[in-house]
Design an enzyme around this catalytic site. Sequence first.
Site, PDB file in Angstrom:
ATOM      1  N   LYS A 120     -26.549  14.653  30.370  1.00  0.00           N
ATOM      2  CA  LYS A 120     -26.934  14.217  31.718  1.00  0.00           C
ATOM      3  C   LYS A 120     -26.361  15.156  32.773  1.00  0.00           C
ATOM      4  O   LYS A 120     -27.086  15.594  33.679  1.00  0.00           O
ATOM      5  CB  LYS A 120     -26.449  12.788  31.972  1.00  0.00           C
ATOM      6  CG  LYS A 120     -26.864  12.241  33.340  1.00  0.00           C
ATOM      7  CD  LYS A 120     -26.299  10.846  33.574  1.00  0.00           C
ATOM      8  CE  LYS A 120     -24.813  10.901  33.871  1.00  0.00           C
ATOM      9  NZ  LYS A 120     -24.264   9.588  34.277  1.00  0.00           N
ATOM     10  N   ASP A 138     -29.656   8.633  34.324  1.00  0.00           N
ATOM     11  CA  ASP A 138     -28.460   7.813  34.541  1.00  0.00           C
ATOM     12  C   ASP A 138     -28.858   6.343  34.470  1.00  0.00           C
ATOM     13  O   ASP A 138     -29.987   6.013  34.077  1.00  0.00           O
ATOM     14  CB  ASP A 138     -27.800   8.157  35.886  1.00  0.00           C
ATOM     15  CG  ASP A 138     -28.657   7.732  37.076  1.00  0.00           C
ATOM     16  OD1 ASP A 138     -29.849   7.363  36.887  1.00  0.00           O
ATOM     17  OD2 ASP A 138     -28.139   7.756  38.210  1.00  0.00           O
TER      18      ASP A 138
END
Length: 212
Positions: A120, A138
């Site tokens: 991420k 997220d």
Amino acid sequence: MNKHIRQEIFERFRAANPHPTTELNFSSPFELLIAVLLSAQATDVGVNKATAKLFPVANTPQAMLDLGLDGIMEYTQTIGLYKTKSKHIMQTCRILLEQHGGEVPEDRAALEALPGVGRKTANVVLNTAFGWSVMAVDTHIFRVSNRTKIAPGKDVREVEDKLMRFIPKEFLMNAHHWLILHGRYTCKALKPQCGQCIINDLCEWKAKNIVN
């Protein structure tokens, strides 16, 4: 959800916010990397308050190392998990200097090899600092993708892969930011603002007419 609905969703996002970006404050790829490292389980507002004091003092790998672990922690102590994050910053700065000439590498594998940097975080840096059309999933993007049915999936990687397949290419560069902002301010976890949602009529969440 079919491709025509997805097209309309992202056309509306673009019309409402043509040039979205991260809410983290930064002026270089290195500052962005440090800000994203600090942002795990923390708010962008909290990170920005810390980096507003940290970056004028140290905004290069060498300057961070010169500051030292205790010095960094003086600036990061208001952020959750600051001790671990500060250690990761120190380790990351050493690697950047020893292996990458002090520069943040524009390479996924190299980024993910840095302490505290997962897929991420790497995607955020690649997208926001280097202009890659990638998706950093997220909690906000995961929720919005599943709730609206834009790209439902059982885990973040499945959602990421579906978003990359399903979102029309013209929107991919900015989709990461649109979805985060939508999840942060409209499609909230506990109190979604369905009555103010610009894609309410396109959303496939069954409970959307109950929460208002």
